[in-house]
Enzyme design. Sequence first.
Site, PDB file in Angstrom:
ATOM      1  N   ASP A 171       0.846  -1.197   0.000  1.00 62.61           N
ATOM      2  CA  ASP A 171       0.000   0.000   0.000  1.00 62.61           C
ATOM      3  C   ASP A 171       0.881   1.248   0.000  1.00 62.61           C
ATOM      4  O   ASP A 171       1.617   1.502   0.967  1.00 62.61           O
ATOM      5  CB  ASP A 171      -0.900  -0.019   1.234  1.00 62.61           C
ATOM      6  CG  ASP A 171      -1.997   1.030   1.196  1.00 62.61           C
ATOM      7  OD1 ASP A 171      -1.794   2.075   0.570  1.00 62.61           O
ATOM      8  OD2 ASP A 171      -3.063   0.788   1.803  1.00 62.61           O
ATOM      9  N   HIS A 202      -3.026  -0.353  -2.437  1.00 68.37           N
ATOM     10  CA  HIS A 202      -4.233   0.365  -2.031  1.00 68.37           C
ATOM     11  C   HIS A 202      -5.307   0.247  -3.124  1.00 68.37           C
ATOM     12  O   HIS A 202      -5.017   0.385  -4.303  1.00 68.37           O
ATOM     13  CB  HIS A 202      -3.865   1.839  -1.831  1.00 68.37           C
ATOM     14  CG  HIS A 202      -4.860   2.624  -1.080  1.00 68.37           C
ATOM     15  ND1 HIS A 202      -4.908   2.652   0.302  1.00 68.37           N
ATOM     16  CD2 HIS A 202      -5.861   3.434  -1.498  1.00 68.37           C
ATOM     17  CE1 HIS A 202      -5.876   3.450   0.688  1.00 68.37           C
ATOM     18  NE2 HIS A 202      -6.487   3.928  -0.378  1.00 68.37           N
TER      19      HIS A 202
END
Length: 233
Positions: A171, A202
């Site tokens: 992420d 993400h």
Amino acid sequence: MADFTPIATLEGDARFDAYVARPEGDEAKAAIIVIQEIFGVNAGIRTKCDNWAKAGYIAYAPDLFWREQPHIELDADVPEDFQQALGHMQKLNQDQAIRDIEATIKAARVAVNGGKVGLVGYCLGGRLAFMAACRTDGDAFVAYYGVGIDGLLGEQHAIGKPVLLHVPTADHFVGPDAQKAMHDGMADNRHVTLHDYDGLDHGFAAELGARRDEDGAQLADGRTAAFFAAHLA
């Protein structure tokens, strides 16, 4: 059946819209609140609600940007939209957003005759889902790639219901140090379960667009469905 429905604020001085998807026959086994990303209650978030309705839940997606501008819908894959979304996020009063989520919980609980209400959020919504676990009377909470949860760990003592966190290890908004802080900080919290998704970024569970990773999304969504089936029964 799905449409936008007005919900009264906790103070009763205004109303904001929530997208509501109802199961066939309108007999819901429980309610699920889907908390938006920074892109508003867009087609992807509405699809999340529709899918929960197909699974037998009544699903709500409150419009949390309504005080600034109602019905914002942006596309994560469009650079101009992404920049707009960041601006909307920065203007959002998150404490007030939690109160709007609490008002949605109240409305949802009435809709299921006092039954259980789960919450699931993505990105900004993941952070808000964690905050809601600390501050509201929801019954089960799920956060996908919540941003800044490592800075909220001081509130976790207030968590009294089950919480599930989906953490993609690549992420680019939640780096390795933040991920480690989350794992270390909540290791002894019996209410919280964290799942890592190696190499995913993400937005991997977005319904639409380039961010989606099909295998990762299916795995995480399957875990979420099992979690709600266990805790909202």
